[in-house]
Design a protein around this motif. Sequence first.
Motif, PDB file in Angstrom:
ATOM      1  N   GLY A 129      -7.830 -15.093   9.056  1.00 49.81           N
ATOM      2  CA  GLY A 129      -6.653 -14.913   9.902  1.00 49.81           C
ATOM      3  C   GLY A 129      -5.640 -13.988   9.264  1.00 49.81           C
ATOM      4  O   GLY A 129      -5.894 -13.357   8.257  1.00 49.81           O
ATOM      5  N   ASN A 130      -4.469 -13.937   9.854  1.00 49.07           N
ATOM      6  CA  ASN A 130      -3.424 -13.031   9.385  1.00 49.07           C
ATOM      7  C   ASN A 130      -2.146 -13.744   8.994  1.00 49.07           C
ATOM      8  O   ASN A 130      -1.105 -13.130   8.887  1.00 49.07           O
ATOM      9  N   SER A 131      -2.203 -15.028   8.777  1.00 49.55           N
ATOM     10  CA  SER A 131      -0.989 -15.778   8.481  1.00 49.55           C
ATOM     11  C   SER A 131      -0.732 -15.831   6.981  1.00 49.55           C
ATOM     12  O   SER A 131      -1.596 -16.211   6.206  1.00 49.55           O
ATOM     13  N   ASP A 132       0.487 -15.439   6.591  1.00 50.26           N
ATOM     14  CA  ASP A 132       0.884 -15.562   5.188  1.00 50.26           C
ATOM     15  C   ASP A 132       1.240 -16.997   4.833  1.00 50.26           C
ATOM     16  O   ASP A 132       1.561 -17.293   3.689  1.00 50.26           O
ATOM     17  N   THR A 133       1.205 -17.882   5.811  1.00 52.12           N
ATOM     18  CA  THR A 133       1.549 -19.276   5.547  1.00 52.12           C
ATOM     19  C   THR A 133       0.348 -20.098   5.096  1.00 52.12           C
ATOM     20  O   THR A 133       0.498 -21.279   4.818  1.00 52.12           O
ATOM     21  N   ASN A 134      -0.811 -19.501   5.042  1.00 49.79           N
ATOM     22  CA  ASN A 134      -2.018 -20.174   4.531  1.00 49.79           C
ATOM     23  C   ASN A 134      -2.387 -19.481   3.226  1.00 49.79           C
ATOM     24  O   ASN A 134      -2.781 -18.319   3.233  1.00 49.79           O
ATOM     25  N   PHE A 135      -2.257 -20.172   2.099  1.00 60.11           N
ATOM     26  CA  PHE A 135      -2.427 -19.503   0.810  1.00 60.11           C
ATOM     27  C   PHE A 135      -2.825 -20.489  -0.288  1.00 60.11           C
ATOM     28  O   PHE A 135      -2.703 -21.708  -0.123  1.00 60.11           O
ATOM     29  N   CYS A 136      -3.249 -19.935  -1.411  1.00 61.40           N
ATOM     30  CA  CYS A 136      -3.514 -20.697  -2.631  1.00 61.40           C
ATOM     31  C   CYS A 136      -2.834 -19.989  -3.795  1.00 61.40           C
ATOM     32  O   CYS A 136      -2.801 -18.755  -3.846  1.00 61.40           O
ATOM     33  N   GLY A 137      -2.309 -20.763  -4.734  1.00 64.37           N
ATOM     34  CA  GLY A 137      -1.697 -20.223  -5.946  1.00 64.37           C
ATOM     35  C   GLY A 137      -2.583 -20.524  -7.143  1.00 64.37           C
ATOM     36  O   GLY A 137      -3.260 -21.556  -7.174  1.00 64.37           O
ATOM     37  N   PHE A 138      -2.569 -19.647  -8.137  1.00 64.41           N
ATOM     38  CA  PHE A 138      -3.480 -19.766  -9.283  1.00 64.41           C
ATOM     39  C   PHE A 138      -2.741 -19.669 -10.607  1.00 64.41           C
ATOM     40  O   PHE A 138      -1.691 -19.040 -10.701  1.00 64.41           O
ATOM     41  N   TYR A 139      -3.331 -20.282 -11.624  1.00 61.40           N
ATOM     42  CA  TYR A 139      -2.786 -20.280 -12.983  1.00 61.40           C
ATOM     43  C   TYR A 139      -3.812 -19.776 -13.978  1.00 61.40           C
ATOM     44  O   TYR A 139      -5.022 -19.816 -13.722  1.00 61.40           O
ATOM     45  N   ILE A 140      -3.297 -19.359 -15.157  1.00 60.11           N
ATOM     46  CA  ILE A 140      -4.118 -18.966 -16.308  1.00 60.11           C
ATOM     47  C   ILE A 140      -3.858 -19.989 -17.418  1.00 60.11           C
ATOM     48  O   ILE A 140      -2.731 -20.447 -17.583  1.00 60.11           O
ATOM     49  N   LYS A 141      -4.874 -20.297 -18.210  1.00 57.10           N
ATOM     50  CA  LYS A 141      -4.679 -21.143 -19.387  1.00 57.10           C
ATOM     51  C   LYS A 141      -5.697 -20.767 -20.452  1.00 57.10           C
ATOM     52  O   LYS A 141      -6.868 -20.528 -20.150  1.00 57.10           O
ATOM     53  N   TYR A 142      -5.238 -20.707 -21.690  1.00 57.35           N
ATOM     54  CA  TYR A 142      -6.101 -20.445 -22.841  1.00 57.35           C
ATOM     55  C   TYR A 142      -6.980 -21.671 -23.079  1.00 57.35           C
ATOM     56  O   TYR A 142      -6.502 -22.803 -23.049  1.00 57.35           O
ATOM     57  N   THR A 143      -8.273 -21.454 -23.297  1.00 55.64           N
ATOM     58  CA  THR A 143      -9.186 -22.584 -23.502  1.00 55.64           C
ATOM     59  C   THR A 143      -9.180 -23.090 -24.934  1.00 55.64           C
ATOM     60  O   THR A 143      -9.736 -24.143 -25.213  1.00 55.64           O
ATOM     61  N   GLY A 144      -8.567 -22.336 -25.840  1.00 59.59           N
ATOM     62  CA  GLY A 144      -8.472 -22.786 -27.221  1.00 59.59           C
ATOM     63  C   GLY A 144      -9.482 -22.174 -28.162  1.00 59.59           C
ATOM     64  O   GLY A 144      -9.479 -22.464 -29.346  1.00 59.59           O
ATOM     65  N   SER A 145     -10.367 -21.331 -27.638  1.00 56.24           N
ATOM     66  CA  SER A 145     -11.359 -20.732 -28.538  1.00 56.24           C
ATOM     67  C   SER A 145     -11.824 -19.367 -28.043  1.00 56.24           C
ATOM     68  O   SER A 145     -11.871 -19.114 -26.844  1.00 56.24           O
ATOM     69  N   SER A 146     -12.164 -18.521 -28.989  1.00 60.10           N
ATOM     70  CA  SER A 146     -12.822 -17.230 -28.737  1.00 60.10           C
ATOM     71  C   SER A 146     -12.115 -16.358 -27.705  1.00 60.10           C
ATOM     72  O   SER A 146     -12.768 -15.678 -26.924  1.00 60.10           O
ATOM     73  N   ASN A 147     -10.793 -16.376 -27.681  1.00 65.84           N
ATOM     74  CA  ASN A 147     -10.030 -15.568 -26.717  1.00 65.84           C
ATOM     75  C   ASN A 147     -10.518 -15.768 -25.288  1.00 65.84           C
ATOM     76  O   ASN A 147     -10.573 -14.839 -24.495  1.00 65.84           O
ATOM     77  N   ARG A 148     -10.872 -16.988 -24.963  1.00 63.58           N
ATOM     78  CA  ARG A 148     -11.390 -17.341 -23.631  1.00 63.58           C
ATOM     79  C   ARG A 148     -10.289 -18.017 -22.822  1.00 63.58           C
ATOM     80  O   ARG A 148      -9.613 -18.916 -23.303  1.00 63.58           O
ATOM     81  N   PHE A 149     -10.138 -17.583 -21.575  1.00 66.22           N
ATOM     82  CA  PHE A 149      -9.107 -18.094 -20.681  1.00 66.22           C
ATOM     83  C   PHE A 149      -9.760 -18.548 -19.382  1.00 66.22           C
ATOM     84  O   PHE A 149     -10.820 -18.059 -19.011  1.00 66.22           O
ATOM     85  N   LYS A 150      -9.088 -19.476 -18.711  1.00 60.47           N
ATOM     86  CA  LYS A 150      -9.594 -19.868 -17.392  1.00 60.47           C
ATOM     87  C   LYS A 150      -8.534 -19.634 -16.338  1.00 60.47           C
ATOM     88  O   LYS A 150      -7.333 -19.664 -16.611  1.00 60.47           O
ATOM     89  N   VAL A 151      -9.003 -19.374 -15.122  1.00 63.09           N
ATOM     90  CA  VAL A 151      -8.153 -19.217 -13.947  1.00 63.09           C
ATOM     91  C   VAL A 151      -8.557 -20.324 -12.988  1.00 63.09           C
ATOM     92  O   VAL A 151      -9.744 -20.522 -12.721  1.00 63.09           O
ATOM     93  N   PHE A 152      -7.566 -21.045 -12.501  1.00 67.11           N
ATOM     94  CA  PHE A 152      -7.868 -22.170 -11.612  1.00 67.11           C
ATOM     95  C   PHE A 152      -6.757 -22.306 -10.575  1.00 67.11           C
ATOM     96  O   PHE A 152      -5.632 -21.832 -10.785  1.00 67.11           O
ATOM     97  N   PRO A 153      -7.073 -22.961  -9.457  1.00 65.53           N
ATOM     98  CA  PRO A 153      -6.038 -23.124  -8.434  1.00 65.53           C
ATOM     99  C   PRO A 153      -5.017 -24.173  -8.864  1.00 65.53           C
ATOM    100  O   PRO A 153      -5.369 -25.174  -9.480  1.00 65.53           O
TER     101      PRO A 153
END
Length: 180
Positions: A129-153
């Motif tokens: 659709g075309n509605s800006d009122t339907n959305f998801c927001g996302f975050y980044i977090k360091y996993t603690g090892s090997s310069n690895r990060f995760k992105v999650f809703p």
Amino acid sequence: MKNYILLLGVAGVALGSYAAYAGNSATMTVTATIAHDVSLAVTQALDLGTITINPAGTENSFIFYDESGAIIDSDGDIITAADTPTPGYFTANIPNPLACNDARPACGGLSLDSGDPVDPNVISNIFGGNSDTNFCGFYIKYTGSSNRFKVFPNDCHIYNASDITAGSKSKTINISYNPE
């Protein structure tokens, strides 16, 4: 004595030439661009799984997730069920990965950009659709090892069920690094 007078004469001419030259000077600005090779690489795409909706629903719906993907809160009659999302993972060789120990949309110079001009860590129209009122927001977090990060809703919101179309949906989030 003759050598000293000659030497004094040569030194005087040299000093006079330097003084004349020194009064005629200029400055130049030297610039350089320094790029950080952070070697950003996606190792696993994020998958929200299946979100089941009631297209006749009228009560605004939302889901809040924790960083493991578990649903910690939901409300409304549009979203009737949701899978646990699979986080996305990427590696980045940044100077301070510990700046991303707490989940946030931008940290340590890393940021998410969905192309949304108002909020770059939000993906509008992810459900069709075309509605800006339907959305998801996302975050980044360091996993603690090997310069690895995760992105999650962090959250998904549906305020307009009539704009949602059934089927598989796909959107892009750009991950970038800009030194802080």
